[in-house]
Design a protein around this motif. Structure first.
Motif, PDB file in Angstrom:
ATOM      1  N   PHE A   1       0.835  -1.199   0.000  1.00 15.18           N
ATOM      2  CA  PHE A   1       0.000   0.000   0.000  1.00 15.18           C
ATOM      3  C   PHE A   1       0.878   1.260   0.000  1.00 15.18           C
ATOM      4  O   PHE A   1       0.538   2.256  -0.645  1.00 15.18           O
ATOM      5  N   ALA A   2       1.987   1.202   0.715  1.00 16.59           N
ATOM      6  CA  ALA A   2       2.891   2.354   0.723  1.00 16.59           C
ATOM      7  C   ALA A   2       3.472   2.582  -0.670  1.00 16.59           C
ATOM      8  O   ALA A   2       3.584   3.736  -1.129  1.00 16.59           O
ATOM      9  N   ASP A   3       3.839   1.518  -1.342  1.00 13.88           N
ATOM     10  CA  ASP A   3       4.355   1.645  -2.712  1.00 13.88           C
ATOM     11  C   ASP A   3       3.293   2.212  -3.653  1.00 13.88           C
ATOM     12  O   ASP A   3       3.590   3.043  -4.513  1.00 13.88           O
TER      13      ASP A   3
ATOM     14  N   LEU B   1       2.230   7.604   6.333  1.00 13.29           N
ATOM     15  CA  LEU B   1       0.858   7.912   5.945  1.00 13.29           C
ATOM     16  C   LEU B   1      -0.028   6.673   6.040  1.00 13.29           C
ATOM     17  O   LEU B   1      -1.172   6.744   6.512  1.00 13.29           O
ATOM     18  N   ILE B   2       0.502   5.535   5.592  1.00 10.68           N
ATOM     19  CA  ILE B   2      -0.276   4.291   5.678  1.00 10.68           C
ATOM     20  C   ILE B   2      -0.541   3.946   7.141  1.00 10.68           C
ATOM     21  O   ILE B   2      -1.638   3.492   7.502  1.00 10.68           O
TER      22      ILE B   2
ATOM     23  N   VAL C   1      -3.418   6.138   8.352  1.00  9.81           N
ATOM     24  CA  VAL C   1      -4.701   5.648   7.839  1.00  9.81           C
ATOM     25  C   VAL C   1      -5.111   4.374   8.582  1.00  9.81           C
ATOM     26  O   VAL C   1      -6.276   4.211   8.978  1.00  9.81           O
ATOM     27  N   SER C   2      -4.162   3.485   8.781  1.00 16.05           N
ATOM     28  CA  SER C   2      -4.461   2.199   9.413  1.00 16.05           C
ATOM     29  C   SER C   2      -4.937   2.381  10.854  1.00 16.05           C
ATOM     30  O   SER C   2      -5.934   1.785  11.279  1.00 16.05           O
ATOM     31  N   GLU C   3      -4.246   3.218  11.611  1.00 18.00           N
ATOM     32  CA  GLU C   3      -4.631   3.422  13.010  1.00 18.00           C
ATOM     33  C   GLU C   3      -5.971   4.156  13.123  1.00 18.00           C
ATOM     34  O   GLU C   3      -6.783   3.853  14.001  1.00 18.00           O
TER      35      GLU C   3
ATOM     36  N   ILE D   1      -7.530  12.854   7.791  1.00 16.93           N
ATOM     37  CA  ILE D   1      -6.369  12.179   7.199  1.00 16.93           C
ATOM     38  C   ILE D   1      -5.924  12.931   5.943  1.00 16.93           C
ATOM     39  O   ILE D   1      -4.734  12.983   5.627  1.00 16.93           O
ATOM     40  N   GLY D   2      -6.885  13.554   5.255  1.00 16.12           N
ATOM     41  CA  GLY D   2      -6.531  14.334   4.071  1.00 16.12           C
ATOM     42  C   GLY D   2      -5.570  15.464   4.396  1.00 16.12           C
ATOM     43  O   GLY D   2      -4.652  15.761   3.614  1.00 16.12           O
ATOM     44  N   LEU D   3      -5.745  16.109   5.541  1.00 20.49           N
ATOM     45  CA  LEU D   3      -4.846  17.181   5.941  1.00 20.49           C
ATOM     46  C   LEU D   3      -3.425  16.665   6.152  1.00 20.49           C
ATOM     47  O   LEU D   3      -2.442  17.347   5.811  1.00 20.49           O
TER      48      LEU D   3
END
Length: 250
Positions: free
Chosen positions: A176-178, A205-206, A209-211, A232-234
């Motif tokens: 997902f990071a890639d 960032l991943i 989002v995950s947490e 999360i967008g910010l």
């Protein structure tokens, strides 16, 4: 009538007519005799491979439901087979253990999540501001995560099962990071961030989002999806607004 049988009967008749004692023909035609190898039988027009794939599909679907409701550790072979409507004999033709099934279920769910994000971003107008592209991708992500059964498997049930499942989980996070990094590079071709730093940022960032998703699940989805997308967008916007220097960001 085959050539072998024809010669056999002809010799027998000639010997009887001449009074000779019956004897087997001294030579037989050099014709190979092969046994037909039976092919696997089809049933109701389906090959064995199709039937096995269909049974495997039923176990995966049952795994999604049971792991996402009862939980992986409370799912037994008995209730899994009862839910799938199949016996354990059919389970073991596709999986070596319940852990194998968990791995298959997890990979499939993660793939569905990834596909949803990619579809949302790829279908968007490339001329949209990066903030809107981020919002589209995050909305697609959290929309999938609103499925509590899916979210429980991806964010809770795979944790701490075994070193093998831990490695699988970490591999999915890295994938997902890639994907995220590739999307950022595509949307912002002039983003000047060294790859080694960009990858760390992408993993961060991943993780965010995950947490956030895990907390959303554990609190019963009380917060509106739009709130998660905005928050999360910010974080995403802050990261992609960074410009790394040529010394690796030091």
């Amino acid at each position: 009538m085959t050539n072998v049988v024809r010669i056999y009967l002809t010799t027998l008749v000639v010997n009887m007519a001449t009074g000779d004692t019956w004897r087997q023909p001294s030579s037989l035609p050099d014709t190979p005799m092969t046994e037909a190898v039976p092919s696997p039988r089809s049933y109701a027009g389906e090959s064995p491979e199709v039937r096995q794939a269909r049974r495997r599909r039923r176990f995966i679907d049952s795994g999604k439901t049971l792991f996402g409701t009862l939980g992986y550790r409370k799912t037994t072979m008995r209730n899994l087979c009862a839910h799938a409507g199949l016996t354990d004999r059919y389970f073991y033709e596709s999986f070596a253990s319940l852990e194998d099934l968990l791995a298959a279920v997890y990979e499939e769910l993660a793939g569905e999540l990834e596909a949803a994000v990619l579809a949302a971003v790829r279908s968007a107008d490339r001329q949209l501001p990066v903030e809107e592209l981020i919002a589209l991708g995050l909305d697609a992500f959290f929309r999938q995560a609103e499925n509590a059964e899916m979210a429980r498997v991806i964010w809770l049930e795979v944790l701490g099962v075994s070193p093998r499942i831990d490695a699988l989980y970490n591999g999915v996070l890295r994938r997902f990071a890639d994907m995220l990094l590739a999307l950022v590079r595509m949307a912002l071709p002039d983003w000047r961030m060294p790859d080694e730093v960009a990858r760390v940022l992408s993993m961060g960032l991943i993780g965010a989002v995950s947490e956030a998703t895990k907390d959303w699940l554990m609190t019963g989805y009380t917060q509106p999806r739009a709130g998660l997308v905005a928050g999360i967008g910010l974080i995403f916007e802050g990261v992609v607004g960074l410009q790394g220097g040529g010394d690796g960001g030091r």
